[in-house]
Scaffold this active site. Structure first.
Site, PDB file in Angstrom:
ATOM      1  N   ASN A  37      22.096 -48.962  49.053  1.00  0.00           N
ATOM      2  CA  ASN A  37      23.288 -48.362  49.380  1.00  0.00           C
ATOM      3  C   ASN A  37      24.557 -48.976  50.015  1.00  0.00           C
ATOM      4  O   ASN A  37      24.406 -49.677  50.948  1.00  0.00           O
ATOM      5  CB  ASN A  37      23.112 -47.165  50.290  1.00  0.00           C
ATOM      6  N   HIS A 122      17.088 -31.549  54.767  1.00  0.00           N
ATOM      7  CA  HIS A 122      17.964 -31.796  55.992  1.00  0.00           C
ATOM      8  C   HIS A 122      18.935 -30.323  56.558  1.00  0.00           C
ATOM      9  O   HIS A 122      18.955 -29.796  55.747  1.00  0.00           O
ATOM     10  CB  HIS A 122      19.009 -32.793  55.738  1.00  0.00           C
ATOM     11  N   ARG A 147      14.195 -31.529  58.629  1.00  0.00           N
ATOM     12  CA  ARG A 147      14.960 -32.353  59.627  1.00  0.00           C
ATOM     13  C   ARG A 147      16.250 -31.892  60.336  1.00  0.00           C
ATOM     14  O   ARG A 147      17.154 -31.275  59.716  1.00  0.00           O
ATOM     15  CB  ARG A 147      15.165 -33.832  58.851  1.00  0.00           C
ATOM     16  N   TYR A 159      25.955 -39.207  63.442  1.00  0.00           N
ATOM     17  CA  TYR A 159      25.205 -39.660  62.262  1.00  0.00           C
ATOM     18  C   TYR A 159      24.736 -38.346  61.703  1.00  0.00           C
ATOM     19  O   TYR A 159      23.998 -37.494  62.570  1.00  0.00           O
ATOM     20  CB  TYR A 159      24.219 -40.763  62.561  1.00  0.00           C
ATOM     21  N   ASP A 210      15.869 -37.655  63.377  1.00  0.00           N
ATOM     22  CA  ASP A 210      16.398 -39.058  63.107  1.00  0.00           C
ATOM     23  C   ASP A 210      17.309 -39.487  63.983  1.00  0.00           C
ATOM     24  O   ASP A 210      18.413 -39.168  64.186  1.00  0.00           O
ATOM     25  CB  ASP A 210      16.903 -39.192  61.614  1.00  0.00           C
ATOM     26  N   HIS A 212      18.286 -42.600  64.084  1.00  0.00           N
ATOM     27  CA  HIS A 212      18.915 -43.759  63.382  1.00  0.00           C
ATOM     28  C   HIS A 212      19.236 -45.145  64.420  1.00  0.00           C
ATOM     29  O   HIS A 212      20.520 -45.489  64.568  1.00  0.00           O
ATOM     30  CB  HIS A 212      20.140 -42.967  62.881  1.00  0.00           C
ATOM     31  N   GLU A 236      12.170 -40.466  64.082  1.00  0.00           N
ATOM     32  CA  GLU A 236      12.385 -41.182  63.395  1.00  0.00           C
ATOM     33  C   GLU A 236      13.272 -42.555  64.112  1.00  0.00           C
ATOM     34  O   GLU A 236      14.326 -41.894  64.412  1.00  0.00           O
ATOM     35  CB  GLU A 236      12.929 -40.619  62.010  1.00  0.00           C
ATOM     36  N   GLU A 262      12.625 -47.100  56.899  1.00  0.00           N
ATOM     37  CA  GLU A 262      13.267 -47.053  55.699  1.00  0.00           C
ATOM     38  C   GLU A 262      14.075 -48.206  55.328  1.00  0.00           C
ATOM     39  O   GLU A 262      14.548 -48.603  54.079  1.00  0.00           O
ATOM     40  CB  GLU A 262      14.343 -45.753  55.662  1.00  0.00           C
ATOM     41  N   ARG A 283       7.982 -45.463  56.591  1.00  0.00           N
ATOM     42  CA  ARG A 283       9.066 -44.757  55.718  1.00  0.00           C
ATOM     43  C   ARG A 283       9.138 -45.447  54.379  1.00  0.00           C
ATOM     44  O   ARG A 283      10.326 -45.354  53.748  1.00  0.00           O
ATOM     45  CB  ARG A 283      10.175 -44.514  56.823  1.00  0.00           C
ATOM     46  N   HIS A 312      11.209 -42.480  52.386  1.00  0.00           N
ATOM     47  CA  HIS A 312      12.637 -42.138  52.351  1.00  0.00           C
ATOM     48  C   HIS A 312      13.182 -41.346  51.104  1.00  0.00           C
ATOM     49  O   HIS A 312      12.486 -41.900  50.027  1.00  0.00           O
ATOM     50  CB  HIS A 312      13.208 -43.525  52.575  1.00  0.00           C
ATOM     51  N   ASP A 316      20.943 -41.466  48.396  1.00  0.00           N
ATOM     52  CA  ASP A 316      21.340 -42.882  47.909  1.00  0.00           C
ATOM     53  C   ASP A 316      20.028 -43.396  46.888  1.00  0.00           C
ATOM     54  O   ASP A 316      20.078 -44.618  46.736  1.00  0.00           O
ATOM     55  CB  ASP A 316      22.038 -43.703  49.108  1.00  0.00           C
ATOM     56  N   GLU A 339      10.552 -37.213  52.020  1.00  0.00           N
ATOM     57  CA  GLU A 339      11.997 -36.708  52.211  1.00  0.00           C
ATOM     58  C   GLU A 339      12.512 -36.216  50.923  1.00  0.00           C
ATOM     59  O   GLU A 339      12.464 -36.796  49.735  1.00  0.00           O
ATOM     60  CB  GLU A 339      12.830 -37.707  52.777  1.00  0.00           C
ATOM     61  N   TRP A 402      24.409 -48.750  63.772  1.00  0.00           N
ATOM     62  CA  TRP A 402      24.442 -47.312  63.034  1.00  0.00           C
ATOM     63  C   TRP A 402      23.275 -46.714  62.553  1.00  0.00           C
ATOM     64  O   TRP A 402      22.249 -47.387  62.328  1.00  0.00           O
ATOM     65  CB  TRP A 402      25.536 -47.445  61.976  1.00  0.00           C
TER      66      TRP A 402
HETATM   67  C1  CS2 Z   1      18.587 -41.395  56.517  1.00  0.00           C
HETATM   68  C2  CS2 Z   1      19.620 -41.638  55.699  1.00  0.00           C
HETATM   69  O1  CS2 Z   1      17.397 -40.162  55.143  1.00  0.00           O
HETATM   70  C3  CS2 Z   1      17.334 -41.095  56.220  1.00  0.00           C
HETATM   71  O2  CS2 Z   1      16.340 -40.713  56.933  1.00  0.00           O
HETATM   72  O3  CS2 Z   1      18.214 -42.597  57.747  1.00  0.00           O
HETATM   73  O4  CS2 Z   1      20.410 -40.794  55.642  1.00  0.00           O
HETATM   74  C4  CS2 Z   1      20.255 -43.299  55.583  1.00  0.00           C
HETATM   75  O5  CS2 Z   1      21.140 -43.106  56.494  1.00  0.00           O
HETATM   76  C5  CS2 Z   1      20.929 -43.629  54.383  1.00  0.00           C
HETATM   77  O6  CS2 Z   1      19.885 -43.403  53.162  1.00  0.00           O
HETATM   78  C6  CS2 Z   1      21.663 -44.771  54.389  1.00  0.00           C
HETATM   79  O7  CS2 Z   1      22.060 -45.404  53.085  1.00  0.00           O
HETATM   80 MG    MG Z   2      16.424 -42.262  58.567  1.00  0.00          MG
END
Ligand code: CS2
Ligand code: MG
Length: 402
Positions: A37, A122, A147, A159, A210, A212, A236, A262, A283, A312, A316, A339, A402
């Site tokens: 991605n 999600h 999630r 996020y 998450d 993140h 996560e 991930e 992940r 993951h 994407d 996921e 991020w």
């Molecule tokens: C994420 C994703 O799915 C997840 O847990 O952390 O949304 C991630 O941010 C994206 O795959 C980034 O490309």
């Molecule tokens: Mg994630």
């Protein structure tokens, strides 16, 4: 079974996907996902300029040897670009092998270890009320694991929360957009979200969250502890994991299960995390970590230390990755959860799929191979469009994770 052709197909039906297609002398072909991605073209170049020409004339049945050739044989091992390219090739070869054997891929891996694959989706909202509504909607679709991400009062863009009622897609700008962050506001608020969700939906539903990569280890420890009463399935990426030893500190303080990985692309990224049992779920998934060949090694290693898989599966990762992942999940003994972020109708129009959703679970289907194919004419309708992942800043302007 000589490889006669190998190419890359790039398509953007709402977001960019990179697909490797390998064709053999007898007309059998296989496909693999190679989408990274926000850096898609780097993988395309890596494949087209270096990897694919090396495949022509090789025996497609020798998956292991080709994997070793592309990993051990290149001086520059690992890294997200190289391991994503390698994954695309590896999955295409497993697809061919399973088609040649006239078997669904999970049978080649050793047969299924379960009847169905639990997936989480999600639910997000800009405030508590809309988040609770999103949880209700997810449950109505049948999901048993959800999630939860919620906007934080006083933070502008957070996020995991969709903007303007649109579907959540992280790569939302031609150049990176900016999000903002306040650890203080987040940590004060987020336990109240889980308290409300448990109050409203009871103890049965599996809840995930998450972070993140936003917290320091001691902040992550505080959050894990604060969330213990709400019995999360997992927390996560609570802190960046380049420093694997950082998780020792978190682990000493909380029994909230931890998921990481991930962004990892190899077993070496998580060896300490797994060996010292500092995490509960790994992940890393097929597309970013060297394909089925490497993931199988990683999962076997993890099983010794009671670490389960939790692949993951954001949008994407293309339906090709999802198909391959579901075959892996069906087989892998130490499966945890998968996921699932639904692809749009446009995205699904490009990829035909044998996998099926039913009551919060998936099955991979019985089609020989991994069961996902690409409609090249449909793919050609959607040319590549650059899209970058956002960056994140603290309220004083400091660049943050991020
Ligand atoms: C994420 C994703 O799915 C997840 O847990 O952390 O949304 C991630 O941010 C994206 O795959 C980034 O490309
Ligand atoms: Mg994630």
């Amino acid at each position: 079974m000589k490889i006669t052709d190998a190419k890359v197909i790039v398509t953007c039906p709402g977001r960019n996907f990179v697909t490797v297609k390998i064709v053999t002398e007898d007309g059998l072909y296989g496909i693999g996902d190679a989408t990274l991605n926000g850096r898609e073209k780097a993988v395309v170049s890596f494949l087209e300029d270096y990897v694919l020409p090396m495949l022509i004339g090789r025996d497609a049945r020798r998956i292991e040897d080709i994997w070793q050739y592309l990993y051990r044989g290149v001086y520059w091992r690992r890294g997200p670009v190289g391991m994503t390219a390698l994954a695309g090739v590896d999955v295409a070869l497993w697809d061919i092998k399973a088609k040649a054997a006239n078997m669904p891929l999970y049978q080649l891996l050793g047969g299924r270890s379960r009847d169905r694959i639990m997936t989480y989706t999600h639910a997000n909202g800009s405030d508590l009320e809309s988040t609770l509504k999103a949880v209700e909607k997810a449950q109505a679709k049948g999901y048993k694991a959800i999630r939860i991400q919620c906007g934080v009062p006083g933070i502008d863009k957070v996020y995991g929360v969709s903007k303007g009622g649109k579907r959540y897609e992280p790569a939302d700008g031609d150049l990176p957009t900016e999000e903002s962050w306040s650890t203080h506001k987040y940590l004060n608020f987020v336990p109240s979200v889980f308290e409300a969700v448990r109050r409203e939906f009871g103890p049965d539903v599996h809840l995930l969250h998450d972070v993140h990569h936003r917290l320091t280890p001691i902040e992550a420890a505080r959050l894990g502890k604060a969330l213990e009463p709400y019995h999360l399935f997992w927390l996560e990426d609570c802190t960046p994991a380049e420093n694997q030893e950082a998780f020792r500190l978190i682990r000493q303080h909380t029994t909230t299960p931890l998921a990481v990985g991930e962004v990892f692309n190899s077993l070496h990224d998580c060896r300490t995390l797994i060996q010292e049992q500092l995490i509960d779920y790994i992940r890393s998934t097929i597309v970013h970590a060297g394909g089925i060949t490497h993931l199988r090694r990683l999962a076997d290693f993890a099983s010794i230390y009671s670490v389960q898989t939790g692949f993951h599966g954001a949008t994407d990762l293309s339906p090709v990755c999802m198909g391959a992942a579901l075959h892996f999940d069906y087989w892998v003994p130490n499966f945890g959860i998968q996921e699932h972020m639904a692809h749009s109708d446009e995205m699904e129009s490009v990829f035909t799929r044998a996998y099926r959703f039913d009551d919060g679970h998936f099955v991979p289907g019985e089609t020989p191979g991994h069961g996902v194919d690409i409609d090249e004419a449909e793919a050609a309708k959607y040319p590549y469009k650059r899209a970058c992942l956002p960056v994140n800043r603290l309220e004083d302007g400091t660049l943050w994770n991020w």
